[in-house]
Design a protein around this motif. Structure first.
Motif, mmCIF file in Angstrom:
data_model
loop_
_atom_site.group_PDB
_atom_site.id
_atom_site.type_symbol
_atom_site.label_atom_id
_atom_site.label_comp_id
_atom_site.label_asym_id
_atom_site.label_seq_id
_atom_site.Cartn_x
_atom_site.Cartn_y
_atom_site.Cartn_z
ATOM 1 N N GLU A 60 -59.254 17.916 11.503
ATOM 2 C CA GLU A 60 -58.300 17.960 10.654
ATOM 3 C C GLU A 60 -58.383 18.729 9.446
ATOM 4 O OE1 GLU A 60 -59.241 15.685 12.568
ATOM 5 O OE2 GLU A 60 -57.659 15.315 13.863
ATOM 6 N N ARG A 61 -59.602 18.592 8.846
ATOM 7 C CA ARG A 61 -60.029 19.111 7.496
ATOM 8 C C ARG A 61 -59.968 20.609 7.799
ATOM 9 N NH1 ARG A 61 -65.131 16.595 5.019
ATOM 10 N NH2 ARG A 61 -64.784 18.134 3.228
ATOM 11 N N LEU A 62 -60.128 21.351 8.790
ATOM 12 C CA LEU A 62 -60.176 22.844 9.003
ATOM 13 C C LEU A 62 -59.001 23.369 9.658
ATOM 14 C CD1 LEU A 62 -63.774 22.983 10.035
ATOM 15 C CD2 LEU A 62 -62.965 23.343 7.657
ATOM 16 N N ARG A 63 -58.061 22.359 9.976
ATOM 17 C CA ARG A 63 -57.101 22.894 10.692
ATOM 18 C C ARG A 63 -55.960 23.358 9.994
ATOM 19 N NH1 ARG A 63 -54.975 18.492 14.990
ATOM 20 N NH2 ARG A 63 -56.988 19.069 15.935
ATOM 21 N N GLY A 64 -55.477 24.552 10.287
ATOM 22 C CA GLY A 64 -54.176 25.317 9.661
ATOM 23 C C GLY A 64 -53.048 25.140 10.718
ATOM 24 N N LEU A 65 -52.047 25.796 10.587
ATOM 25 C CA LEU A 65 -50.927 25.577 11.465
ATOM 26 C C LEU A 65 -51.392 26.104 12.994
ATOM 27 C CD1 LEU A 65 -47.841 26.572 9.318
ATOM 28 C CD2 LEU A 65 -48.643 24.126 10.126
ATOM 29 N N THR A 66 -51.418 25.434 13.873
ATOM 30 C CA THR A 66 -51.695 25.795 15.179
ATOM 31 C C THR A 66 -50.453 26.545 15.874
ATOM 32 O OG1 THR A 66 -50.851 23.782 16.486
ATOM 33 C CG2 THR A 66 -53.211 23.732 15.412
ATOM 34 N N GLY A 67 -50.629 27.336 16.998
ATOM 35 C CA GLY A 67 -49.741 27.882 17.636
ATOM 36 C C GLY A 67 -48.327 27.237 17.999
ATOM 37 N N ILE A 68 -48.758 25.534 18.535
ATOM 38 C CA ILE A 68 -47.700 24.932 18.677
ATOM 39 C C ILE A 68 -47.016 24.428 17.605
ATOM 40 C CG2 ILE A 68 -47.470 22.484 19.750
ATOM 41 C CD1 ILE A 68 -49.797 22.776 21.644
ATOM 42 N N GLN A 69 -47.650 24.309 16.481
ATOM 43 C CA GLN A 69 -46.894 24.015 15.427
ATOM 44 C C GLN A 69 -45.878 25.105 14.799
ATOM 45 O OE1 GLN A 69 -50.621 22.787 13.162
ATOM 46 N NE2 GLN A 69 -49.656 20.879 13.093
ATOM 47 N N TRP A 70 -46.575 26.250 14.826
ATOM 48 C CA TRP A 70 -45.600 27.480 14.521
ATOM 49 C C TRP A 70 -44.408 27.394 15.564
ATOM 50 C CZ3 TRP A 70 -45.106 30.191 10.364
ATOM 51 C CH2 TRP A 70 -46.206 30.400 9.473
ATOM 52 N N LEU A 71 -44.574 27.219 16.746
ATOM 53 C CA LEU A 71 -43.465 27.170 17.561
ATOM 54 C C LEU A 71 -42.572 26.052 17.511
ATOM 55 C CD1 LEU A 71 -42.605 28.494 20.332
ATOM 56 C CD2 LEU A 71 -43.931 26.882 21.608
ATOM 57 N N GLY A 72 -43.138 25.145 16.982
ATOM 58 C CA GLY A 72 -42.138 23.807 16.793
ATOM 59 C C GLY A 72 -41.572 24.164 15.375
ATOM 60 N N TRP A 73 -41.970 24.715 14.474
ATOM 61 C CA TRP A 73 -41.087 25.058 13.400
ATOM 62 C C TRP A 73 -40.211 26.257 13.520
ATOM 63 C CZ3 TRP A 73 -40.417 22.205 9.096
ATOM 64 C CH2 TRP A 73 -41.348 21.385 8.861
ATOM 65 N N ALA A 74 -40.707 27.185 14.471
ATOM 66 C CA ALA A 74 -39.543 28.148 14.748
ATOM 67 C C ALA A 74 -38.631 27.764 15.536
ATOM 68 C CB ALA A 74 -40.562 29.302 15.455
ATOM 69 N N GLY A 75 -38.941 26.717 16.419
ATOM 70 C CA GLY A 75 -37.867 26.055 17.065
ATOM 71 C C GLY A 75 -36.937 25.385 16.483
ATOM 72 N N VAL A 76 -37.322 24.483 15.607
ATOM 73 C CA VAL A 76 -36.359 23.874 14.559
ATOM 74 C C VAL A 76 -35.441 24.711 13.816
ATOM 75 C CG1 VAL A 76 -36.115 22.260 12.390
ATOM 76 C CG2 VAL A 76 -37.800 21.812 14.342
ATOM 77 N N VAL A 77 -36.124 25.867 13.270
ATOM 78 C CA VAL A 77 -35.350 26.654 12.476
ATOM 79 C C VAL A 77 -34.253 27.608 13.422
ATOM 80 C CG1 VAL A 77 -35.434 28.964 11.094
ATOM 81 C CG2 VAL A 77 -37.068 27.340 10.844
ATOM 82 N N SER A 78 -34.740 27.897 14.451
ATOM 83 C CA SER A 78 -33.791 28.597 15.558
ATOM 84 C C SER A 78 -32.588 27.769 15.800
ATOM 85 C CB SER A 78 -34.814 29.004 17.046
ATOM 86 O OG SER A 78 -35.800 29.963 16.485
ATOM 87 N N VAL A 79 -33.023 26.499 16.081
ATOM 88 C CA VAL A 79 -31.747 25.549 16.460
ATOM 89 C C VAL A 79 -30.833 25.605 15.375
ATOM 90 C CG1 VAL A 79 -31.279 23.186 16.955
ATOM 91 C CG2 VAL A 79 -33.166 24.129 18.319
ATOM 92 N N LEU A 80 -31.326 25.523 14.144
ATOM 93 C CA LEU A 80 -30.349 25.192 12.948
ATOM 94 C C LEU A 80 -29.745 26.659 12.868
ATOM 95 C CD1 LEU A 80 -32.724 23.594 10.100
ATOM 96 C CD2 LEU A 80 -30.874 22.672 11.432
ATOM 97 N N SER A 81 -30.403 27.762 12.976
ATOM 98 C CA SER A 81 -29.877 28.981 12.970
ATOM 99 C C SER A 81 -28.570 29.150 13.899
ATOM 100 C CB SER A 81 -30.662 30.050 12.800
ATOM 101 O OG SER A 81 -31.587 29.902 12.008
ATOM 102 N N LEU A 82 -29.012 28.611 15.206
ATOM 103 C CA LEU A 82 -27.783 28.935 16.249
ATOM 104 C C LEU A 82 -26.867 27.909 15.903
ATOM 105 C CD1 LEU A 82 -30.081 28.731 19.419
ATOM 106 C CD2 LEU A 82 -28.989 30.927 18.522
ATOM 107 N N LEU A 83 -26.923 26.721 15.304
ATOM 108 C CA LEU A 83 -25.799 25.823 14.985
ATOM 109 C C LEU A 83 -25.038 26.503 13.846
ATOM 110 C CD1 LEU A 83 -27.372 22.198 14.965
ATOM 111 C CD2 LEU A 83 -25.779 23.219 16.570
ATOM 112 N N GLY A 84 -25.665 27.163 12.920
ATOM 113 C CA GLY A 84 -25.010 28.087 12.049
ATOM 114 C C GLY A 84 -24.251 29.152 12.444
#
Length: 453
Positions: A154-178
């Motif tokens: 945890e001390r060395l972990r940045g944003l993982t691919g899954i986290q990037w995908l999760g954030w991108a998914g959230v933003v995408s859903v909000l964008s699609l709702l918009g």
């Protein structure tokens, strides 16, 4: 005739609508923008993240190495315990028989290894698990002895691919709702215009469209409202003109009828002239029926089953007609009873004139009424069938056009050719669907579909 209800609820029509096209285009644009943004961020932050993790590993190993080297042997156990409890750092002796797993397989690891080995020496080893214990493992030497230093991931972990995908998914859903909200906002004025246009096509007068919003929409609504007013005025003027014509023509016709009665004519001549006068009066009546407006605001609950039975009883008294009925007594619709009675009379009269059973002088008419469906989809289905010769399939559409007769046999009837046109016009004003087709075995079938109460 194509079904208005099927067109209204057709999934294909829904998918091809402006809302879905706009939503799809905005969705594609948003997805491409998000993909480009994620890629740019990952590229921009890659080098700083590698530098940060490498510096942290180098710093922890260097400080730990110095602490262990310069501490008294009797204090090292206490120092190791403090490193574990406070910093999450564990130190183990490196043994030859240790079960070592390869380092984490990600895009940053090769660069981190290169930077750490450049500072700590090429002999530095990395692992993701030693003896079944997961973590971020780095080796270092103190003299002749080798050690493992384990850091919590945890001390060395940045944003993982899954986290990037999760954030991108959230933003995408909000964008699609918009995008859906924007599409709905764009489509709403056009949907109102489409609905109002459908009302005009079905003979109803729509509510005025709001003349506000973007200039183009406001101008389109203003023009449409003006068109509706002009059509209403034309309809009113036509009714007034036809009423005037009716009055002006029927007065001399009545005078002619009186003069014929008083004239010294033979019975044959008198009957012929009176028949012509009656025919002209019937033609005038057809014109008035065709032009007569029907306001939806005047519609009431109509017992269509009773109207059908009444029409059947009247028809059964004719000597050249044989009629059979199957009428569901539950059939009620919203409409104008007088106009619907005229529709039924016109259909029966059309069958009586043109639907004689081949080889006989008798017309067989089948009248049927059923109530089908439930709730909002409850419909009254009315059928009027004859057993005549029918008409060619390619000419069926011509039957409902004003002033149309298909052949010489039909032209022998009196009238202006408006009977079925009146039927179609009245049913359109009632939001009903009229289907005309040839009957199996000969004859025509007129099928009316109306919303049931």
């Amino acid at each position: 005739m194509q079904s208005r209800f099927s067109r209204l609820f057709s999934l294909a029509a829904l998918k091809s609508g402006l809302f879905w096209r706009t939503f799809l285009l905005l969705g594609v644009l948003t997805t491409l923008s998000m993909s480009a943004w994620v890629y740019m961020i990952s590229v921009v932050q890659r080098e700083p993240q590698v530098q940060q993790i490498s510096a942290q590993v180098i710093s922890v190993v260097t400080i730990t190495h110095a602490a262990l080297t310069h501490s008294a042997p009797e204090l090292r156990r206490e120092l190791l315990f403090e490193l574990v409890s406070n910093e999450g750092i564990r130190i183990f002796t490196l043994e030859d028989d240790d079960e070592v797993e390869p380092p984490p397989d990600n895009a940053l690891m090769p660069e981190i290894e290169a930077l750490v080995k450049a500072k700590l020496g090429p002999h530095t080893r990395f692992s993701s698990s030693v003896n079944g214990m997961p973590g971020f493992w780095v080796s270092f030497n103190i003299g002749e002895d080798s050690y493992w230093l384990m850091l919590e991931r945890e001390r060395l972990r940045g944003l993982t691919g899954i986290q990037w995908l999760g954030w991108a998914g959230v933003v995408s859903v909000l964008s699609l709702l918009g995008a859906a909200a924007i599409s709905s906002l764009i489509n709403r004025p056009l949907a109102r215009l489409t609905s109002a246009t459908r009302d005009v096509a079905e003979g109803r007068r729509p509510d005025p469209l709001p003349e506000k919003g973007p200039a183009e929409i406001a101008q389109a609504n203003r023009s449409f409202n003006q068109m509706v007013e002009d059509l209403a005025q034309v309809e009113s003027d036509r009714a007034v003109i036809l009423a005037g014509i009716s009055h002006d023509l029927r007065t001399p016709l009545a005078r002619m009828g009186l003069e014929v009665e008083m004239a010294n004519l033979s019975p044959e001549a008198r009957d012929g002239i009176q028949s012509d006068i009656a025919q002209m009066d019937a033609i005038i009546g057809q014109f008035l029926d065709y032009a007569k407006p029907t306001e939806a605001s005047s519609f009431v609950n109509v017992d269509i089953a009773a109207l059908l039975q009444e029409t059947a009883n009247e028809t059964a008294r004719l000597p050249d007609v044989k009629i059979t009925t199957h009428i569901d007594e539950r059939a009620h619709v919203l409409g104008n009873g007088t106009d619907l009675k005229r529709v039924l009379n016109n259909l029966v009269e059309n069958a009586r004139r043109y639907g004689k059973t081949p080889g006989t002088d008798v017309t067989e008419i089948d009248m049927r009424c059923d109530v089908k469906g439930m709730g909002a989809f409850k419909r009254v289905m009315i059928e009027v069938q004859d057993h005549g010769a029918g008409v060619p399939d390619e000419q069926i559409a011509q039957l409902l056009k004003p002033f149309t007769r298909l052949d010489a046999a039909r032209s022998q009837a009196n009238g202006a050719g408006l009977g079925l046109a009146i039927v179609d016009r009245v049913l359109q004003r009632h939001g009903a669907e009229l289907t005309v087709k040839n009957r199996d075995g000969g004859g025509l079938v007129f099928q009316i579909t109306m919303k049931a109460l």
